[in-house]
Design an enzyme around this catalytic site. Structure first.
Site: not given
Length: 212
Positions: A42, A111, A140
């Site tokens: 990522r 997701s 997050k």
């Protein structure tokens, strides 16, 4: 490409925030030595060419350990580095569009936060799901914690592997036992550890307990 549940057991998601004494490459290798079964690369802030160069290196490393590499969000980089998979969120490209781009031989992870999202993702070609946040997470800040029952309902609603993500660490991982998940995706629990390899060994053993 079908997703093997065994490869979802300990899913390591990279985060450059934790790069320090080790390079990202060294961190990933430590995780692989410790038993990570899947790696997601990522990179939110790297340009495409830098991301691609890194992805090619990390992919070669993962291949040495026989572990699949997923690229987060960037379909083009996933195609160009020949990754085994690509993972997209609800605000990214739809799974059906991703499938058109990558063909049949690349795994697609999506997701999901509701049963409806999970079913739609699978109907559109998702091979596995990342579901969460199952616990409060600092990674997050815009994601609500998912009720345990919703996680169970998602696992029961789909026939692809489900990976729990969000705020998971060795103190709370066993709370996921009985939900039906096939593994856990971890960021800081792995990459913020002082000894990543040793931490992964502990997390791998705990992960195996929750899927029994």
């Amino acid at each position: 490409m079908k997703c093997d549940k065994q490869t979802m057991l300990l899913y390591a998601v990279t985060d450059r925030a934790w790069v320090g004494k080790q390079t990202l490459y060294e961190q990933v290798e430590s995780a692989l030595k410790g038993g990570a079964t899947c790696v997601q690369l990522r990179e939110k802030h790297l340009g495409d060419e830098d991301f691609l160069r890194e992805a090619i290196e990390i992919h070669a490393l993962c291949q040495r350990y026989g572990v699949p590499l997923f690229i987060n969000d960037n379909v083009e980089v996933a195609i160009r580095c020949h990754a085994e998979g690509v993972h997209v969120g609800q605000s990214d490209m739809e799974a059906a569009q991703v499938r058109q781009r990558v063909g049949e031989n690349m795994m697609i992870g999506v997701s999901a936060h509701t049963v409806e999202e999970a079913r739609r993702a699978v109907a559109h070609g998702a091979d596995c799901l990342g579901v969460g946040a199952v616990f409060a997470t600092s990674t997050k800040t815009d994601v609500d914690v998912l009720p345990r029952q919703t996680l169970i309902d998602i696992c029961n609603a789909v026939d692809v592997p489900v990976v729990a993500i969000g705020g998971i660490h060795k103190e709370n991982i066993l709370q996921l036992k009985g939900t039906g998940v096939d593994g856990v995706a971890l960021v800081s629990a792995i990459f913020a550890a002082k000894d990543i390899e040793a931490e992964c060994r502990k997390l791998r053993a705990l992960s195996e307990q929750i899927i029994k």
